[in-house]
Design an enzyme around this catalytic site. Sequence first.
Site, PDB file in Angstrom:
ATOM      1  N   GLU A 174       0.907  -1.881   0.102  1.00  0.00           N
ATOM      2  CA  GLU A 174      -0.149   0.354   0.364  1.00  0.00           C
ATOM      3  C   GLU A 174       0.895   1.462   0.291  1.00  0.00           C
ATOM      4  O   GLU A 174       1.882   1.384   0.323  1.00  0.00           O
ATOM      5  CB  GLU A 174      -1.052   0.402   1.184  1.00  0.00           C
ATOM      6  CG  GLU A 174      -2.035  -1.330   1.343  1.00  0.00           C
ATOM      7  CD  GLU A 174      -2.736  -0.912   2.114  1.00  0.00           C
ATOM      8  OE1 GLU A 174      -2.945  -0.144   3.298  1.00  0.00           O
ATOM      9  OE2 GLU A 174      -3.989  -1.677   2.371  1.00  0.00           O
ATOM     10  N   LYS A 222      -3.670   0.716 -40.701  1.00  0.00           N
ATOM     11  CA  LYS A 222      -2.301  -0.576 -39.073  1.00  0.00           C
ATOM     12  C   LYS A 222      -3.504  -2.185 -39.245  1.00  0.00           C
ATOM     13  O   LYS A 222      -4.296  -0.972 -38.560  1.00  0.00           O
ATOM     14  CB  LYS A 222      -1.961  -0.227 -38.230  1.00  0.00           C
ATOM     15  CG  LYS A 222      -1.042  -1.012 -37.031  1.00  0.00           C
ATOM     16  CD  LYS A 222      -0.700   0.449 -35.888  1.00  0.00           C
ATOM     17  CE  LYS A 222      -1.904   0.255 -34.850  1.00  0.00           C
ATOM     18  NZ  LYS A 222      -0.776   0.767 -33.705  1.00  0.00           N
TER      19      LYS A 222
HETATM   20  C1  R5P Z   1      -1.951   3.355 -30.952  1.00  0.00           C
HETATM   21  O1  R5P Z   1      -3.138   3.983 -31.566  1.00  0.00           O
HETATM   22  C2  R5P Z   1      -0.727   4.395 -30.348  1.00  0.00           C
HETATM   23  O2  R5P Z   1      -1.166   5.933 -30.851  1.00  0.00           O
HETATM   24  C3  R5P Z   1       0.787   4.180 -31.016  1.00  0.00           C
HETATM   25  O3  R5P Z   1       0.919   3.669 -32.339  1.00  0.00           O
HETATM   26  C4  R5P Z   1       0.704   2.586 -30.364  1.00  0.00           C
HETATM   27  O4  R5P Z   1      -0.226   2.468 -28.882  1.00  0.00           O
HETATM   28  C5  R5P Z   1       2.108   2.367 -29.347  1.00  0.00           C
HETATM   29  O5  R5P Z   1       2.366   0.680 -29.128  1.00  0.00           O
HETATM   30  P1  R5P Z   1       3.411  -0.010 -29.382  1.00  0.00           P
HETATM   31  O6  R5P Z   1       4.919   1.006 -29.577  1.00  0.00           O
HETATM   32  O7  R5P Z   1       3.321  -1.082 -28.137  1.00  0.00           O
HETATM   33  O8  R5P Z   1       2.895  -0.588 -30.978  1.00  0.00           O
END
Ligand code: R5P
Length: 314
Positions: A40, A193
Amino acid sequence: MSREFVVLAGTANPELAAAVAADLGLLPGACAIERFPDGEISVQLQESVRRKEVFLIQPLSPPVNDHLVELLALADACRRAAAARITAVVPYLGYARSDKRHRRREPITGRMVADVLETVGIDHLVTVDLHAPQIEGFFRIPVDTLTAVPRLATFLREELPQGVVVVAPDVGALRMATDYAHRLNGTVAVLHKRRDSATGTHVTHLVGDVGGKTCLIVDDMISTGGTIASAIEALLKAGARQELTIAATHGLLLAGARQKLAQDAVKTIAITDTVFQPIRDWPQLQSISIAPVIAGALKRFLEHRSLSDLYRGD
Ligand code: R5P
């Protein structure tokens, strides 16, 4: 600045808090933050905050839950000690990516964090480059979202040639990419993506011309590095120059991110100190302090001035 105020630092990024306080001409206020043996959190303010304006500086970086509870405990201590007003300066707002339900029976944790911050008596939130601007709508208290883009763009202007292509690694980063492109006199490309899991993504489409061009990939944050690594792969496959620059406000750089991003084609990775950065031995990694931007905002609050010129930046 006539009003009495105090800057208090949680343990998430005391260096940043000290830099902000120094810019305002004082030291962070004294408070003891410890752990009880069962984990805590124990907090005690060691100076009076009665009738004072309090600025609590605490990014919600990993370990995010500990840093969140620490912030709540600090705010509760200030409220009970009769602070006039409590402003939470949370340069990196953790849980902001949980801003909607992706599947049924999931929480919206970003909203839950907003609710608890308000419940403990925080009157005003200051943050930097929120994951999505609509997160401000989770709060009923005033929210000021500052941006690191002008500062990072000023640094990058020296690094990049004319005609840079600013690449958004996903559609969510498009607005930020457009801002960078405007400041750097460049053009914009965007990647689509697809997220395969919490840690895995891959690029399905590229919109824009990157062949033979110098590219700057921009994002709000680098967490595992997966998003940027997928973007690098897609850009090199599309014929971009083997000289990539990356800019992200929040350099969380979790375990494994460095291995993904330490590639010959990556010339510079520019981040800020919204979260504490322990990596100091990676020449490509450049950290630009966000302290002057935060201190600039706090000065304007104390003087009842608008923040507009701060957004325009350099
Ligand atoms: C997602 O939409 C964010 O804008 C970042 O692209 C993402 O969170 C980056 O996380 P990572 O480096 O784990 O891919």
